[in-house]
Design an enzyme around this catalytic site. Sequence first.
Site, PDB file in Angstrom:
ATOM      1  N   SER A 143       0.869  -1.188   0.000  1.00  0.00           N
ATOM      2  CA  SER A 143       0.000   0.000   0.000  1.00  0.00           C
ATOM      3  C   SER A 143       0.898   1.228   0.000  1.00  0.00           C
ATOM      4  O   SER A 143       2.082   1.136   0.365  1.00  0.00           O
ATOM      5  CB  SER A 143      -0.859  -0.008   1.274  1.00  0.00           C
ATOM      6  N   TYR A 156      -2.164  -1.027  10.466  1.00  0.00           N
ATOM      7  CA  TYR A 156      -2.128  -1.174   9.004  1.00  0.00           C
ATOM      8  C   TYR A 156      -0.811  -0.632   8.443  1.00  0.00           C
ATOM      9  O   TYR A 156      -0.160  -1.258   7.607  1.00  0.00           O
ATOM     10  CB  TYR A 156      -3.331  -0.437   8.401  1.00  0.00           C
TER      11      TYR A 156
END
Length: 261
Positions: A143, A156
């Site tokens: 990401s 995350y």
Amino acid sequence: MSLKGKSAIVTGSTSGIGQAIAEAFAAQGCNVMLNGFGEPAAIARQREQMAKKNGVEVEYNGADMSKPAEIADLVARTKAAFGGVDILVNNAGIQFTAPVEQFPAEKWDAIIAVNLSATFHAIHAALPLMKARKWGRIVNIASTHGLVASANKAAYVAAKHGVVGLTKVVGIECADTGVTCNAICPGWVLTPLVQAQIEARAKAENITVEKANHDLLADKQPQVQFTRPDQIAGLALFLASDTASNMQGAELVSDGGWTAQ
Ligand code: NAD
């Protein structure tokens, strides 16, 4: 590019980006092992349609990617079904947002397990099969949050930075083996994972979903557009191609300029 006769595991392929990647590989003649949660009837339909449309074998294994023993079983069953594992796409992922001092410990553990540790366990099990055949492709879906941080995403961001680091180590270790390991770092992609964040924002700020949609993008990306799942799938196909055979430990970014700033 033809991937005829090859076989791929795409984790988290019952939805979003993983589903698009599985479809793209199947369209190139690759046998696919689907994985992820969902309605059994919907998964059976997805499997049948993908197999019929592309003339490939499509199987499903419901391994919970937070469980190392189930991950080892997923890899073993893929080898049993297709004769090997040529391509591994580590895509399954979950999200939870809260300030770090309010972040529930069990959410931290779950996100690290699914988004980071599962990537290690799957590589650990699949890499010997790839090395034995002197060809393999490991594609880790990281990401932009593997490269930069945002508030309220401690687990995350930590997990995705970990995935980028793991990708570099495995890339180096795979040098001259015929196996490559690289990562894709998407910015915003409109999938159920992001839809939940948009709806939460609309509710918290008492604005329409359309405005929340726009604001979410505009906060981060100079190009105020989502990357489409099929565009991420295109990058995964590129990493599986011969053109990318000298790429090791790299990250491909598609984020509308998010991390260029
Ligand atoms: P999604 O919610 O649409 O799909 C997630 C998939 O993972 C589903 O198939 C789900 O069943 C599966 N999954 C979740 N927990 C699992 C578990 N314990 N075991 C097995 N499967 C499990 O999300 P998405 O947006 O398509 O995300 C896919 C990947 O892309 C994730 O790793 C995510 O972090 C990453 N990513 C997404 C975006 C985005 O904007 N959507 C941006 C950057 C990175």
